[in-house]
Design an enzyme around this catalytic site. Structure first.
Site, PDB file in Angstrom:
ATOM      1  N   ASN A 295      -7.694  -9.577  -4.542  1.00 40.76           N
ATOM      2  CA  ASN A 295      -8.712  -8.144  -3.990  1.00 40.76           C
ATOM      3  C   ASN A 295     -10.067  -9.805  -3.718  1.00 40.76           C
ATOM      4  O   ASN A 295     -11.505  -9.114  -4.414  1.00 40.76           O
ATOM      5  CB  ASN A 295      -8.964  -7.744  -5.002  1.00 40.76           C
ATOM      6  CG  ASN A 295      -8.109  -6.260  -4.090  1.00 40.76           C
ATOM      7  OD1 ASN A 295      -8.935  -5.984  -2.840  1.00 40.76           O
ATOM      8  ND2 ASN A 295      -7.305  -5.354  -5.075  1.00 40.76           N
TER       9      ASN A 295
ATOM     10  N   GLU B 194       0.796  -2.653  -4.991  1.00 39.39           N
ATOM     11  CA  GLU B 194       0.554  -1.738  -4.613  1.00 39.39           C
ATOM     12  C   GLU B 194       1.269  -0.937  -4.473  1.00 39.39           C
ATOM     13  O   GLU B 194       1.632   0.407  -3.082  1.00 39.39           O
ATOM     14  CB  GLU B 194      -0.905  -1.633  -3.718  1.00 39.39           C
ATOM     15  CG  GLU B 194      -1.529  -0.410  -4.095  1.00 39.39           C
ATOM     16  CD  GLU B 194      -2.803  -0.573  -3.536  1.00 39.39           C
ATOM     17  OE1 GLU B 194      -4.089   0.097  -3.548  1.00 39.39           O
ATOM     18  OE2 GLU B 194      -3.221  -1.472  -2.414  1.00 39.39           O
TER      19      GLU B 194
ATOM     20  N   ASP C  30      -2.426 -10.046  -4.360  1.00 40.29           N
ATOM     21  CA  ASP C  30      -3.528  -9.221  -3.684  1.00 40.29           C
ATOM     22  C   ASP C  30      -4.744  -9.453  -5.059  1.00 40.29           C
ATOM     23  O   ASP C  30      -4.662  -8.636  -6.310  1.00 40.29           O
ATOM     24  CB  ASP C  30      -3.155  -8.007  -3.685  1.00 40.29           C
ATOM     25  CG  ASP C  30      -4.228  -7.471  -2.675  1.00 40.29           C
ATOM     26  OD1 ASP C  30      -5.434  -8.184  -2.822  1.00 40.29           O
ATOM     27  OD2 ASP C  30      -4.335  -6.368  -2.767  1.00 40.29           O
TER      28      ASP C  30
ATOM     29  N   ASN D 167       1.004  -1.496   0.057  1.00 38.89           N
ATOM     30  CA  ASN D 167      -0.128   0.546  -0.198  1.00 38.89           C
ATOM     31  C   ASN D 167       1.119   1.588   0.052  1.00 38.89           C
ATOM     32  O   ASN D 167       0.430   1.670   0.562  1.00 38.89           O
ATOM     33  CB  ASN D 167      -0.965   0.025   1.060  1.00 38.89           C
ATOM     34  CG  ASN D 167      -2.027   1.122   1.160  1.00 38.89           C
ATOM     35  OD1 ASN D 167      -2.081   2.029  -0.163  1.00 38.89           O
ATOM     36  ND2 ASN D 167      -2.638   1.334   2.521  1.00 38.89           N
TER      37      ASN D 167
END
Length: 232
Positions: free
Chosen positions: A150, A36, A148, A10
């Site tokens: 999601n 990310e 990831d 992130n």
């Protein structure tokens, strides 16, 4: 035995300030796949571009401060494949693949379906394209797909499944894709070893969710069926 790690940071520049380099040194992975990253290599200090002992490879979004994946590796790859070959996905910096002697490592940051499932069609198109890419590589040698995704695959993979029915990340369409992927022979390696609830990889910043362990398991390592026996 090779040690592979995957981590949605992130924001790589933000995580650097929270001891990222010390964590890498402590964990000492052979390969570290990040999602990310929210940065292009030219925006990063040399300490992040060139971690001692590692080569780094990048697939960044055209839009600065958005998405992006990278891989740090102690193992020299035979080849590097950036993206899926389709601009609508590759401009967001979502997939980076390294080929090694006996396996491919695919690092992927799957799209978020977003509020109201506004981006669900885009995500499902990405999923289908990635699936085809994975199968093409699996025909050549072992495949490791990490990142990831999601999506929380099963009710066990999030703290409040009933409250999140048809929310992004737990919609029937997203879960159906994951069902099909696993049922076709790809192995969710965490569930190979642990079938207990309460294990999550993402928590909202709100409601003291991390401390209360109200989270979602949306990050995965998956391998093709032929490679299952190599996972420890």
């Amino acid at each position: 035995m090779k040690k592979l790690l995957s981590w949605n940071v992130n924001g790589l520049r933000a995580i650097e300030k929270k001891g990222f380099l010390d964590i890498v040194a402590e964990l000492a992975p052979d390969v570290l796949a990040l999602q990310e990253t929210k940065a292009q290599p030219g925006q990063l200090p040399d300490a992040l571009r060139n971690i001692p002992g590692y080569e780094s490879f990048w697939a960044s979004a055209e839009k600065k401060g958005y998405a992006g994946v990278c891989i740090y590796t102690r193992l020299t790859p035979l080849a590097v494949i950036s993206g899926l070959g389709l601009p609508e996905f590759d401009r967001e910096g979502r997939v980076l693949t390294l080929e090694f002697d006996d396996f491919f490592l695919i690092n992927s940051y799957f799209p978020n379906a977003q509020h109201g499932l506004a981006r669900l069609d885009y995500k499902l198109a990405f999923n289908r394209t990635l699936r085809t890419f994975v199968e093409q590589l699996a025909a050549r040698k072992s495949v490791v797909l990490c990142g990831d995704f999601n999506v929380a695959h099963q009710p066990i993979d999030l703290a409040n499944p009933e409250a999140n029915r048809e929310n992004p990340g737990f919609s029937e369409a997203e879960r159906a894709w994951m069902d099909d992927f696993v049922e076709s022979g790809y192995v969710d390696t965490f569930r190979k070893f642990n079938r207990e609830p309460g294990h999550y990889t993402w928590w909202t910043y709100r409601f003291n969710a991390r401390a209360r362990n109200i989270g979602w398991r949306i990050d995965y390592f998956c391998v093709d069926a032929a490679s299952e026996g190599r996972v420890q």
